[in-house]
Enzyme design. Structure first.
Site, PDB file in Angstrom:
ATOM      1  N   ASP A   1      -4.687   3.709  -2.315  1.00  0.00           N
ATOM      2  CA  ASP A   1      -5.815   4.146  -1.494  1.00  0.00           C
ATOM      3  C   ASP A   1      -6.303   5.517  -1.939  1.00  0.00           C
ATOM      4  O   ASP A   1      -5.579   6.506  -1.807  1.00  0.00           O
ATOM      5  CB  ASP A   1      -5.394   4.193  -0.021  1.00  0.00           C
ATOM      6  CG  ASP A   1      -5.148   2.799   0.528  1.00  0.00           C
ATOM      7  OD1 ASP A   1      -6.068   1.977   0.478  1.00  0.00           O
ATOM      8  OD2 ASP A   1      -4.017   2.538   1.002  1.00  0.00           O
TER       9      ASP A   1
ATOM     10  N   MET B   1     -12.081   4.584  -1.277  1.00  0.00           N
ATOM     11  CA  MET B   1     -12.770   4.910  -0.030  1.00  0.00           C
ATOM     12  C   MET B   1     -13.438   6.256  -0.236  1.00  0.00           C
ATOM     13  O   MET B   1     -13.015   7.295   0.289  1.00  0.00           O
ATOM     14  CB  MET B   1     -11.761   4.942   1.131  1.00  0.00           C
ATOM     15  CG  MET B   1     -11.375   3.540   1.596  1.00  0.00           C
ATOM     16  SD  MET B   1      -9.821   3.529   2.495  1.00  0.00           S
ATOM     17  CE  MET B   1      -8.674   3.476   1.124  1.00  0.00           C
TER      18      MET B   1
ATOM     19  N   MET C   1      -9.007   8.350  -1.218  1.00  0.00           N
ATOM     20  CA  MET C   1      -9.914   8.792  -0.145  1.00  0.00           C
ATOM     21  C   MET C   1     -10.426  10.191  -0.467  1.00  0.00           C
ATOM     22  O   MET C   1      -9.675  11.028  -0.972  1.00  0.00           O
ATOM     23  CB  MET C   1      -9.155   8.829   1.194  1.00  0.00           C
ATOM     24  CG  MET C   1      -8.456   7.521   1.534  1.00  0.00           C
ATOM     25  SD  MET C   1      -7.728   7.602   3.176  1.00  0.00           S
ATOM     26  CE  MET C   1      -6.794   6.057   3.202  1.00  0.00           C
TER      27      MET C   1
ATOM     28  N   MET D   1     -11.532  -5.366   5.421  1.00  0.00           N
ATOM     29  CA  MET D   1     -10.770  -4.361   6.176  1.00  0.00           C
ATOM     30  C   MET D   1     -10.504  -4.880   7.588  1.00  0.00           C
ATOM     31  O   MET D   1     -11.423  -5.311   8.296  1.00  0.00           O
ATOM     32  CB  MET D   1     -11.535  -3.040   6.264  1.00  0.00           C
ATOM     33  CG  MET D   1     -11.672  -2.284   4.956  1.00  0.00           C
ATOM     34  SD  MET D   1     -10.123  -1.979   4.092  1.00  0.00           S
ATOM     35  CE  MET D   1      -9.240  -0.963   5.301  1.00  0.00           C
TER      36      MET D   1
ATOM     37  N   ASP E   1      -6.739  -5.969   4.437  1.00  0.00           N
ATOM     38  CA  ASP E   1      -6.098  -4.649   4.420  1.00  0.00           C
ATOM     39  C   ASP E   1      -6.188  -3.993   5.801  1.00  0.00           C
ATOM     40  O   ASP E   1      -7.290  -3.745   6.303  1.00  0.00           O
ATOM     41  CB  ASP E   1      -6.828  -3.785   3.381  1.00  0.00           C
ATOM     42  CG  ASP E   1      -6.223  -2.404   3.189  1.00  0.00           C
ATOM     43  OD1 ASP E   1      -5.137  -2.133   3.747  1.00  0.00           O
ATOM     44  OD2 ASP E   1      -6.834  -1.601   2.454  1.00  0.00           O
TER      45      ASP E   1
ATOM     46  N   HIS F   1      -1.186  -1.460  -4.289  1.00  0.00           N
ATOM     47  CA  HIS F   1      -2.446  -1.094  -3.637  1.00  0.00           C
ATOM     48  C   HIS F   1      -2.476   0.428  -3.476  1.00  0.00           C
ATOM     49  O   HIS F   1      -1.588   1.013  -2.838  1.00  0.00           O
ATOM     50  CB  HIS F   1      -2.553  -1.789  -2.279  1.00  0.00           C
ATOM     51  CG  HIS F   1      -3.846  -1.539  -1.575  1.00  0.00           C
ATOM     52  ND1 HIS F   1      -4.964  -2.315  -1.765  1.00  0.00           N
ATOM     53  CD2 HIS F   1      -4.212  -0.587  -0.685  1.00  0.00           C
ATOM     54  CE1 HIS F   1      -5.951  -1.859  -1.018  1.00  0.00           C
ATOM     55  NE2 HIS F   1      -5.527  -0.798  -0.347  1.00  0.00           N
TER      56      HIS F   1
ATOM     57  N   SER G   1       2.531   0.123   6.220  1.00  0.00           N
ATOM     58  CA  SER G   1       3.639   0.473   7.106  1.00  0.00           C
ATOM     59  C   SER G   1       4.597  -0.695   7.334  1.00  0.00           C
ATOM     60  O   SER G   1       5.790  -0.472   7.521  1.00  0.00           O
ATOM     61  CB  SER G   1       3.106   1.018   8.431  1.00  0.00           C
ATOM     62  OG  SER G   1       2.089   0.201   8.937  1.00  0.00           O
TER      63      SER G   1
ATOM     64  N   GLY H   1      -9.114   4.603   6.427  1.00  0.00           N
ATOM     65  CA  GLY H   1      -8.792   6.028   6.508  1.00  0.00           C
ATOM     66  C   GLY H   1      -7.317   6.330   6.700  1.00  0.00           C
ATOM     67  O   GLY H   1      -6.814   7.307   6.170  1.00  0.00           O
TER      68      GLY H   1
ATOM     69  N   SER I   1       0.845  -1.187   0.000  1.00  0.00           N
ATOM     70  CA  SER I   1       0.000   0.000   0.000  1.00  0.00           C
ATOM     71  C   SER I   1       0.883   1.239   0.000  1.00  0.00           C
ATOM     72  O   SER I   1       1.575   1.534   0.982  1.00  0.00           O
ATOM     73  CB  SER I   1      -0.902   0.010   1.238  1.00  0.00           C
ATOM     74  OG  SER I   1      -1.553   1.256   1.311  1.00  0.00           O
TER      75      SER I   1
ATOM     76  N   HIS J   1      -8.194   1.061  -4.340  1.00  0.00           N
ATOM     77  CA  HIS J   1      -9.147   0.923  -3.227  1.00  0.00           C
ATOM     78  C   HIS J   1      -9.865   2.250  -3.046  1.00  0.00           C
ATOM     79  O   HIS J   1      -9.290   3.208  -2.526  1.00  0.00           O
ATOM     80  CB  HIS J   1      -8.347   0.506  -1.977  1.00  0.00           C
ATOM     81  CG  HIS J   1      -9.155   0.347  -0.742  1.00  0.00           C
ATOM     82  ND1 HIS J   1      -8.588   0.191   0.508  1.00  0.00           N
ATOM     83  CD2 HIS J   1     -10.500   0.295  -0.538  1.00  0.00           C
ATOM     84  CE1 HIS J   1      -9.544   0.056   1.409  1.00  0.00           C
ATOM     85  NE2 HIS J   1     -10.708   0.127   0.806  1.00  0.00           N
TER      86      HIS J   1
HETATM   87  C1  DX5 Z   1      -6.377   2.151   5.259  1.00  0.00           C
HETATM   88  C2  DX5 Z   1      -5.898   1.711   3.897  1.00  0.00           C
HETATM   89  C3  DX5 Z   1      -4.792   0.732   3.918  1.00  0.00           C
HETATM   90  C4  DX5 Z   1      -3.523   1.215   4.611  1.00  0.00           C
HETATM   91  C5  DX5 Z   1      -2.863   0.032   5.205  1.00  0.00           C
HETATM   92  O1  DX5 Z   1      -7.591   2.792   5.111  1.00  0.00           O
HETATM   93  O2  DX5 Z   1      -6.953   1.111   3.167  1.00  0.00           O
HETATM   94  O3  DX5 Z   1      -4.491   0.250   2.618  1.00  0.00           O
HETATM   95  O4  DX5 Z   1      -2.643   1.854   3.754  1.00  0.00           O
HETATM   96  O5  DX5 Z   1      -1.753   0.475   5.909  1.00  0.00           O
HETATM   97  P1  DX5 Z   1      -1.143  -0.423   7.082  1.00  0.00           P
HETATM   98  O6  DX5 Z   1      -0.654  -1.706   6.440  1.00  0.00           O
HETATM   99  O7  DX5 Z   1      -0.056   0.419   7.627  1.00  0.00           O
HETATM  100  O8  DX5 Z   1      -2.246  -0.687   8.066  1.00  0.00           O
HETATM  101 ZN    ZN Z   2      -6.453   0.135   1.284  1.00  0.00          ZN
END
Ligand code: DX5
Ligand code: ZN
Length: 213
Positions: free
Chosen positions: A32, A65, A34, A134, A170, A30, A193, A139, A6, A63
């Site tokens: 994200d 969101m 948002m 999830m 995720d 991946h 992370s 977020g 991600s 993804h």
């Molecule tokens: C959170 C995202 C994830 C996030 C995961 O809303 O959808 O993809 O980046 O990050 P880690 O692996 O650090 O939880």
């Molecule tokens: Zn994600």
């Protein structure tokens, strides 16, 4: 087990170089997206995602969101290998969103918040290619893994049965929980992370792969 790093946890000022570092062991990137409404955070949208393609070979796992996936999904340039995942809780009707993403020619994923019963996605299992479970409240990266996800994945796996639907997970995935989610039935592992907080990203990915087996 396949890894989808991600890039939310990467340096946004240096995205392509960051993505290139993880590409050798990545099945997908991946990404994200948002909107500041569906989740209390803003990230990147179609212009940045589309221009990130240059110089990268691996497909994108986008993804969404966002409240209105029907409006924004067509703005992403996609191939048959890419996945666009929308949330069942978004404001657009899920069957309609599924059809509209399908028409774009990519794979379709459906995702759900930890609070949404896993049974909510069961009516869509004949339509989608992927379910993204999830394991944190969507977020933000860097949150703690919610243990309940393991049981939810197991139930989902059982309901999927012989269907060709991939389970992805995720949120908060690291060396200590990746085996549990893989054993429960998750195939595509999203990690932010746990990969990007390490200076040697490839070593971090190898550690995740080793911990899963
Ligand atoms: C959170 C995202 C994830 C996030 C995961 O809303 O959808 O993809 O980046 O990050 P880690 O692996 O650090 O939880
Ligand atoms: Zn994600």
């Amino acid at each position: 087990m396949k890894l989808a790093p991600s890039i939310l946890s990467a340096d946004f000022g240096n995205l392509r170089a960051e993505a290139r570092q993880v590409e050798p062991l990545a099945e997908y990137f991946h990404i994200d997206v948002m909107d500041g409404h569906f989740v209390p955070n803003l990230t990147i949208g179609p212009p940045v995602v589309n221009s990130l393609r240059v110089g990268l070979e691996k497909p994108f796992d986008i993804h969404l969101m966002i409240d209105y996936p029907v409006q924004y999904a067509p703005r992403f340039t996609v191939t048959a290998q890419d996945i666009i995942t929308f949330h069942i809780e978004s404001k657009d009707e899920p069957f309609r969103t599924n059809d509209q993403i399908r028409e774009l020619g990519c794979k379709v994923g459906i995702s759900l918040r930890p609070i949404t019963p896993i049974t909510a996605v069961f009516p869509y299992l004949d339509l989608v290619d992927l379910v993204l479970v999830m394991s944190v409240e969507p977020g933000f990266g860097g949150q703690a893994f919610m243990l309940e996800a393991v049981e939810r994945i197991g139930k989902l796996k059982e309901e999927i049965g012989e269907r060709k639907v991939m389970i992805s997970v995720d949120g908060g995935i690291n060396d200590t929980n990746v085996k549990d989610v893989v054993d429960a039935g998750a195939e595509l592992i999203v990690a932010g992370s746990a990969i990007f907080k390490h200076s040697d990203r490839i070593a971090a990915m190898r550690a995740l792969i080793a911990a899963a087996s």
